[in-house]
Design a protein around this motif. Structure first.
Motif, short mmCIF file in Angstrom:
data_model
loop_
_atom_site.label_atom_id
_atom_site.label_comp_id
_atom_site.label_asym_id
_atom_site.label_seq_id
_atom_site.Cartn_x
_atom_site.Cartn_y
_atom_site.Cartn_z
N VAL A 110 2.60 -4.23 2.95
CA VAL A 110 3.20 -3.82 3.34
C VAL A 110 2.50 -1.70 3.41
N THR A 111 3.49 -0.88 4.06
CA THR A 111 2.86 0.18 4.13
C THR A 111 3.82 0.98 4.09
N THR A 112 4.17 1.32 2.15
CA THR A 112 5.67 2.61 1.93
C THR A 112 5.29 4.36 1.90
N SER A 113 6.18 4.58 2.27
CA SER A 113 6.06 6.46 2.54
C SER A 113 4.89 6.48 0.72
N GLY A 114 4.25 7.49 0.55
CA GLY A 114 3.81 8.12 -1.09
C GLY A 114 4.54 9.23 -0.95
N ARG A 115 5.48 10.16 -0.17
CA ARG A 115 6.52 11.18 -0.37
C ARG A 115 7.36 11.35 -1.49
N ARG A 116 8.10 10.59 -2.30
CA ARG A 116 8.61 11.00 -3.31
C ARG A 116 7.41 10.74 -4.57
N TRP B 199 -2.40 -1.43 -6.62
CA TRP B 199 -2.44 -2.69 -7.06
C TRP B 199 -1.86 -2.86 -8.03
N LEU B 200 -1.97 -2.03 -9.93
CA LEU B 200 -1.32 -2.15 -10.76
C LEU B 200 0.38 -2.69 -10.06
N MET B 201 1.22 -2.23 -9.06
CA MET B 201 2.13 -3.03 -8.31
C MET B 201 2.05 -4.26 -8.28
N ASN B 202 1.39 -4.72 -7.32
CA ASN B 202 1.01 -5.64 -6.62
C ASN B 202 0.19 -6.66 -7.82
N ILE B 203 0.25 -6.37 -9.24
CA ILE B 203 -0.99 -7.55 -10.03
C ILE B 203 0.22 -7.43 -11.20
N LYS C 287 1.08 -1.16 -0.02
CA LYS C 287 0.05 -0.07 0.03
C LYS C 287 1.15 1.36 -0.16
N ILE C 288 1.19 2.02 -0.69
CA ILE C 288 1.53 3.84 -0.62
C ILE C 288 -0.01 4.62 -0.23
N GLU C 289 0.73 5.43 0.91
CA GLU C 289 0.49 5.93 2.01
C GLU C 289 0.44 7.04 1.19
N GLY C 290 -0.10 8.16 1.26
CA GLY C 290 -0.35 9.28 1.02
C GLY C 290 -1.83 10.37 0.08
N ARG C 291 -1.77 11.31 0.19
CA ARG C 291 -3.29 11.89 -0.32
C ARG C 291 -3.51 11.51 -1.54
N SER C 292 -2.83 11.03 -2.19
CA SER C 292 -3.13 11.65 -3.78
C SER C 292 -4.32 10.36 -4.06
N PRO C 293 -4.88 10.29 -4.33
CA PRO C 293 -6.36 9.32 -5.04
C PRO C 293 -5.67 8.60 -5.49
N LEU C 294 -4.59 8.75 -7.06
CA LEU C 294 -4.18 8.11 -7.64
C LEU C 294 -3.05 6.40 -6.81
N LEU C 295 -2.66 6.63 -6.48
CA LEU C 295 -1.96 6.46 -4.93
C LEU C 295 -2.58 4.93 -4.69
#
Length: 227
Positions: free
Chosen positions: A185-191, A126-130, A113-121
């Motif tokens: 796992v939950t990773t930061s969406g900061r970048r 999901w695309l990464m996992n698939i 999971k990518i943590e952040g504000r954007s609804p695209l994350l």
């Protein structure tokens, strides 16, 4: 009894390393080893990591070199490579060890999971996992784990500036398909958010494609913005 060693490569992570390691305290209390590998930080990373990790070691700068150095010092039967801005699920040790034993696989990774504000994350995650399930290739954001013997047989991470995770997966795939855990796992969406979600996605796909066609990982790392 099998044991997991978590290996965390760091560089100037003083701002967040204490929180990241505190999140692993329960796993440490249950016997999981935590090794921090510093690549020459110029902030308080080392000082803040020492009381919160089993070992803090120094290595030449470069994620691949640092993770290989940590693997050399690790006592665990299973090595789990974790980014400093990624959090594991609470029962990560049990999930990894039981999953490997049950499946007979040599290695694997978590969903992300990518943590952040954007609804695209969430869509990108999901695309990464698939993609990972379809290709059998994982990225470092997915917390790759591997049996020690398989890691050694694969030669460890190749000493390249970028795409070291992709290169390792290609070697490991010759031994077995990855165990793709649905635990996240939950990773930061900061970048992603700092550089723009769409821009970052396009850049990462372009770099992966260039690597596939033989581009120099050092030049790719410069384009990616690695220090």
């Amino acid at each position: 009894m099998s044991k997991v060693s978590i290996i965390i490569p760091v560089l100037n992570e003083g701002e967040g390393i204490a929180t990241a390691l505190d999140a692993l305290a329960v796993l440490r209390a249950l016997g999981t080893e935590v090794i921090v590998v510093d690549g020459g930080s110029r902030d308080a990373t080392i000082q803040r990591a020492r009381p919160r990790a089993d070992r803090v070691i120094l290595a030449p700068r470069g994620r691949a070199l640092q993770m290989n150095a940590g693997a050399e010092k690790a006592a665990g039967d299973v090595l789990l490579f974790l980014h400093a801005d990624t959090n594991l699920p609470a029962d990560a040790d049990h999930v990894v060890l039981s999953g490997l034993e049950r499946s007979g696989r040599a290695w694997g990774r978590f969903d992300v999971k990518i943590e952040g504000r954007s609804p695209l994350l969430p869509v990108i995650a999901w695309l990464m996992n698939i993609r990972s399930r379809l290709t059998g290739i994982a990225t470092g954001d997915q917390a790759i784990f591997v049996r020690r013997a398989a890691f050694r047989a694969a030669g460890g991470f190749p000493a390249i500036a970028l795409m070291e995770d992709i290169a390792l997966c290609k070697h490991l795939k010759r031994m077995s398909r990855p165990l793709c855990l649905r635990h996240c796992v939950t990773t930061s969406g900061r970048r992603w958010e700092r550089n723009g979600v769409i821009n970052t996605m396009v850049l990462m796909w372009r770099l992966r494609l260039a690597y596939f066609f033989g581009a120099d990982p050092k030049k790719l790392a410069q384009q990616y913005g690695h220090e």
